[in-house]
Design a protein around this motif. Sequence first.
Motif, PDB file in Angstrom:
ATOM      1  N   GLY A  61      74.094  -7.867 -21.368  1.00 47.89           N
ATOM      2  CA  GLY A  61      75.205  -8.274 -21.080  1.00 47.89           C
ATOM      3  C   GLY A  61      75.277  -9.773 -20.221  1.00 47.89           C
ATOM      4  O   GLY A  61      76.187 -10.519 -20.563  1.00 47.89           O
ATOM      5  N   ALA A  62      73.914 -10.078 -19.834  1.00 50.21           N
ATOM      6  CA  ALA A  62      73.776 -11.290 -19.034  1.00 50.21           C
ATOM      7  C   ALA A  62      73.607 -12.562 -20.146  1.00 50.21           C
ATOM      8  O   ALA A  62      73.920 -13.647 -20.012  1.00 50.21           O
ATOM      9  CB  ALA A  62      72.558 -11.479 -18.133  1.00 50.21           C
ATOM     10  N   LYS A  68      79.569 -18.276 -21.858  1.00 46.26           N
ATOM     11  CA  LYS A  68      80.619 -18.475 -20.591  1.00 46.26           C
ATOM     12  C   LYS A  68      80.235 -19.232 -19.612  1.00 46.26           C
ATOM     13  O   LYS A  68      81.281 -19.781 -19.209  1.00 46.26           O
ATOM     14  CB  LYS A  68      80.922 -16.939 -20.301  1.00 46.26           C
ATOM     15  CG  LYS A  68      81.365 -16.001 -21.305  1.00 46.26           C
ATOM     16  CD  LYS A  68      81.289 -14.415 -20.824  1.00 46.26           C
ATOM     17  CE  LYS A  68      81.842 -13.549 -21.833  1.00 46.26           C
ATOM     18  NZ  LYS A  68      81.742 -12.083 -21.365  1.00 46.26           N
ATOM     19  N   GLY A  69      79.285 -19.469 -19.230  1.00 43.74           N
ATOM     20  CA  GLY A  69      78.870 -20.129 -17.905  1.00 43.74           C
ATOM     21  C   GLY A  69      79.291 -19.360 -16.633  1.00 43.74           C
ATOM     22  O   GLY A  69      79.548 -18.180 -16.708  1.00 43.74           O
ATOM     23  N   PRO A  70      79.316 -19.906 -15.643  1.00 43.65           N
ATOM     24  CA  PRO A  70      79.636 -19.262 -14.276  1.00 43.65           C
ATOM     25  C   PRO A  70      80.856 -18.577 -14.183  1.00 43.65           C
ATOM     26  O   PRO A  70      81.992 -18.973 -14.739  1.00 43.65           O
ATOM     27  CB  PRO A  70      79.576 -20.373 -13.369  1.00 43.65           C
ATOM     28  CG  PRO A  70      78.782 -21.651 -13.737  1.00 43.65           C
ATOM     29  CD  PRO A  70      78.912 -21.475 -15.480  1.00 43.65           C
ATOM     30  N   HIS A 158      68.105  -8.559  -8.042  1.00 47.60           N
ATOM     31  CA  HIS A 158      68.563  -7.541  -9.089  1.00 47.60           C
ATOM     32  C   HIS A 158      69.292  -8.285 -10.340  1.00 47.60           C
ATOM     33  O   HIS A 158      68.894  -8.064 -11.304  1.00 47.60           O
ATOM     34  CB  HIS A 158      69.591  -6.290  -8.366  1.00 47.60           C
ATOM     35  CG  HIS A 158      70.075  -5.542  -9.493  1.00 47.60           C
ATOM     36  ND1 HIS A 158      69.214  -4.775 -10.176  1.00 47.60           N
ATOM     37  CD2 HIS A 158      71.359  -5.558 -10.178  1.00 47.60           C
ATOM     38  CE1 HIS A 158      70.002  -3.789 -11.132  1.00 47.60           C
ATOM     39  NE2 HIS A 158      71.384  -4.653 -10.968  1.00 47.60           N
ATOM     40  N   ALA A 159      70.193  -9.278  -9.911  1.00 49.26           N
ATOM     41  CA  ALA A 159      70.651 -10.039 -10.645  1.00 49.26           C
ATOM     42  C   ALA A 159      69.805 -10.877 -11.626  1.00 49.26           C
ATOM     43  O   ALA A 159      70.168 -11.065 -12.821  1.00 49.26           O
ATOM     44  CB  ALA A 159      71.869 -10.889 -10.461  1.00 49.26           C
ATOM     45  N   LEU A 160      68.800 -11.570 -11.145  1.00 50.13           N
ATOM     46  CA  LEU A 160      67.883 -12.424 -11.629  1.00 50.13           C
ATOM     47  C   LEU A 160      67.036 -11.564 -12.485  1.00 50.13           C
ATOM     48  O   LEU A 160      66.176 -12.155 -13.214  1.00 50.13           O
ATOM     49  CB  LEU A 160      67.020 -12.964 -10.771  1.00 50.13           C
ATOM     50  CG  LEU A 160      67.854 -14.279 -10.009  1.00 50.13           C
ATOM     51  CD1 LEU A 160      66.946 -14.821  -8.950  1.00 50.13           C
ATOM     52  CD2 LEU A 160      68.160 -15.156 -11.040  1.00 50.13           C
ATOM     53  N   HIS A 161      67.036 -10.166 -12.756  1.00 53.80           N
ATOM     54  CA  HIS A 161      65.935  -9.518 -13.563  1.00 53.80           C
ATOM     55  C   HIS A 161      66.114  -9.635 -14.841  1.00 53.80           C
ATOM     56  O   HIS A 161      65.356  -9.656 -15.709  1.00 53.80           O
ATOM     57  CB  HIS A 161      66.082  -7.929 -13.403  1.00 53.80           C
ATOM     58  CG  HIS A 161      65.576  -7.119 -14.073  1.00 53.80           C
ATOM     59  ND1 HIS A 161      64.186  -6.862 -14.106  1.00 53.80           N
ATOM     60  CD2 HIS A 161      65.713  -6.434 -15.203  1.00 53.80           C
ATOM     61  CE1 HIS A 161      63.607  -6.170 -14.883  1.00 53.80           C
ATOM     62  NE2 HIS A 161      64.360  -5.852 -15.944  1.00 53.80           N
ATOM     63  N   SER A 162      67.533  -9.848 -15.315  1.00 51.58           N
ATOM     64  CA  SER A 162      67.823 -10.110 -16.690  1.00 51.58           C
ATOM     65  C   SER A 162      66.938 -11.407 -17.136  1.00 51.58           C
ATOM     66  O   SER A 162      66.614 -11.580 -18.138  1.00 51.58           O
ATOM     67  CB  SER A 162      69.487 -10.440 -17.076  1.00 51.58           C
ATOM     68  OG  SER A 162      69.848 -11.311 -15.946  1.00 51.58           O
ATOM     69  N   SER A 163      67.184 -12.778 -16.176  1.00 48.37           N
ATOM     70  CA  SER A 163      66.584 -13.660 -16.469  1.00 48.37           C
ATOM     71  C   SER A 163      65.134 -13.567 -16.616  1.00 48.37           C
ATOM     72  O   SER A 163      64.170 -14.118 -17.738  1.00 48.37           O
ATOM     73  CB  SER A 163      66.786 -14.875 -15.642  1.00 48.37           C
ATOM     74  OG  SER A 163      65.915 -15.778 -15.776  1.00 48.37           O
ATOM     75  N   HIS A 164      64.320 -12.800 -15.883  1.00 49.88           N
ATOM     76  CA  HIS A 164      62.859 -12.516 -15.991  1.00 49.88           C
ATOM     77  C   HIS A 164      62.539 -11.660 -17.121  1.00 49.88           C
ATOM     78  O   HIS A 164      61.680 -12.065 -17.912  1.00 49.88           O
ATOM     79  CB  HIS A 164      62.395 -11.806 -14.570  1.00 49.88           C
ATOM     80  CG  HIS A 164      62.804 -12.580 -13.389  1.00 49.88           C
ATOM     81  ND1 HIS A 164      62.596 -13.649 -13.098  1.00 49.88           N
ATOM     82  CD2 HIS A 164      63.188 -11.896 -11.924  1.00 49.88           C
ATOM     83  CE1 HIS A 164      62.733 -14.434 -11.930  1.00 49.88           C
ATOM     84  NE2 HIS A 164      63.315 -13.129 -11.207  1.00 49.88           N
ATOM     85  N   ALA A 165      63.485 -10.855 -17.497  1.00 53.39           N
ATOM     86  CA  ALA A 165      63.254 -10.026 -18.559  1.00 53.39           C
ATOM     87  C   ALA A 165      63.252 -10.820 -20.032  1.00 53.39           C
ATOM     88  O   ALA A 165      62.205 -10.826 -20.545  1.00 53.39           O
ATOM     89  CB  ALA A 165      64.313  -9.059 -18.774  1.00 53.39           C
ATOM     90  N   VAL A 228      70.567 -18.298 -17.976  1.00 60.63           N
ATOM     91  CA  VAL A 228      71.021 -16.905 -17.434  1.00 60.63           C
ATOM     92  C   VAL A 228      70.816 -17.483 -15.859  1.00 60.63           C
ATOM     93  O   VAL A 228      71.456 -17.002 -14.804  1.00 60.63           O
ATOM     94  CB  VAL A 228      70.372 -15.901 -18.100  1.00 60.63           C
ATOM     95  CG1 VAL A 228      70.712 -14.783 -17.018  1.00 60.63           C
ATOM     96  CG2 VAL A 228      70.764 -15.403 -19.336  1.00 60.63           C
ATOM     97  N   LYS A 229      69.536 -17.748 -15.379  1.00 67.15           N
ATOM     98  CA  LYS A 229      68.834 -17.787 -14.133  1.00 67.15           C
ATOM     99  C   LYS A 229      69.861 -18.909 -13.457  1.00 67.15           C
ATOM    100  O   LYS A 229      70.300 -18.716 -12.483  1.00 67.15           O
ATOM    101  CB  LYS A 229      67.630 -18.342 -14.008  1.00 67.15           C
ATOM    102  CG  LYS A 229      66.987 -18.696 -12.639  1.00 67.15           C
ATOM    103  CD  LYS A 229      65.450 -18.996 -12.799  1.00 67.15           C
ATOM    104  CE  LYS A 229      65.216 -19.108 -11.238  1.00 67.15           C
ATOM    105  NZ  LYS A 229      63.571 -19.703 -11.240  1.00 67.15           N
ATOM    106  N   THR A 230      70.124 -19.829 -14.048  1.00 67.95           N
ATOM    107  CA  THR A 230      71.100 -21.118 -13.421  1.00 67.95           C
ATOM    108  C   THR A 230      72.291 -20.447 -13.110  1.00 67.95           C
ATOM    109  O   THR A 230      72.946 -20.699 -12.111  1.00 67.95           O
ATOM    110  CB  THR A 230      71.062 -22.235 -14.560  1.00 67.95           C
ATOM    111  OG1 THR A 230      69.819 -22.738 -14.701  1.00 67.95           O
ATOM    112  CG2 THR A 230      72.150 -23.409 -13.776  1.00 67.95           C
ATOM    113  N   VAL A 231      72.976 -19.935 -14.191  1.00 70.30           N
ATOM    114  CA  VAL A 231      74.448 -19.390 -13.862  1.00 70.30           C
ATOM    115  C   VAL A 231      74.508 -18.550 -12.766  1.00 70.30           C
ATOM    116  O   VAL A 231      75.438 -18.047 -12.083  1.00 70.30           O
ATOM    117  CB  VAL A 231      75.028 -18.694 -15.168  1.00 70.30           C
ATOM    118  CG1 VAL A 231      76.276 -18.166 -14.945  1.00 70.30           C
ATOM    119  CG2 VAL A 231      75.130 -19.710 -16.525  1.00 70.30           C
ATOM    120  N   ILE A 232      73.414 -17.242 -12.606  1.00 69.54           N
ATOM    121  CA  ILE A 232      73.568 -16.348 -11.892  1.00 69.54           C
ATOM    122  C   ILE A 232      73.396 -17.100 -10.481  1.00 69.54           C
ATOM    123  O   ILE A 232      73.680 -16.307  -9.493  1.00 69.54           O
ATOM    124  CB  ILE A 232      72.208 -15.365 -12.206  1.00 69.54           C
ATOM    125  CG1 ILE A 232      72.629 -14.370 -13.146  1.00 69.54           C
ATOM    126  CG2 ILE A 232      71.893 -14.329 -10.659  1.00 69.54           C
ATOM    127  CD1 ILE A 232      71.311 -13.620 -13.732  1.00 69.54           C
TER     128      ILE A 232
END
Length: 288
Positions: A61-62, A68-70, A158-165, A228-232
Amino acid sequence: MIGIVGIIVIFVMVFGGYMAAGGKMGIILHSLPYEFTMIGGAAIGAFIISNNVSEIKHTLGAVGKVFKGPKWKATDYRDLLCLLFELIRLARQNPMGLEEHIEAPADSSIFGRYPKIRADREAVELICDTLRSASMNYDDPHQVEEVLEKRMEANLHHALHSSHALQTVADGLPALGIVAAVLGVIKTMGSIDQPPEILGKLIGGALVGTFLGVFLAYGLVGPFAAKVKTVIEEDAHFYQLIREVLVANLYNHSANICIEVGRQNTPSHNRPGFADLEEALKQTRDAA
């Protein structure tokens, strides 16, 4: 949209430059399906092993954030300040009247004027829980501030997990490309008795694996993880703004001062002008 432009630039520059230098796409196109199956399949398998079902869904999803951006725009920050102004003013004038809004925000007329914010569960819970804490007459506002800080750190982690993955996949792709290339070399060695033109194509096909692993890692998946990290992290400013305003409220600053604290802590590219915000707050007071 800018994400799509970036992807197009990558493909045009890499393959356009290759063809302009006299390279032929035939070998790449012939080997690409097999190499991509090995490298992409191994990367997907490793990704599945490394994450549970919830984390996989969250990461997939991320990926949409790249295009889409922020989530939160400048108008949303202005609306948030207006919403908080209404709630703080009501808390000062009629503490009992505030209860119906923070206990049932889905039915609240105040929250109803800001549907995008009301639809965000974390934002609503953060606002309501903090105002509820304020109504409990905390002796030390630092207690609430510390709780909010830990809560937001946990949410961001938790939100940054997608970027790390995604970054983990990007880090592994070059090595998987080498695996595919080695398999290609093994295949070539099995045909060592073939003429040079056949061996050349086999070796070229093996090298496509190395190329594809590096290209996917540094041209696509790595940049996806960074975006993804930047947007989150940018969206996290929206929730930090809630904390700044409501903590200022706990220190019994006037409603206008609380909102100005929030405005000053809004990222510059989303910060409403002083006059624009004053006009929005005036309209809010008139509509109340």
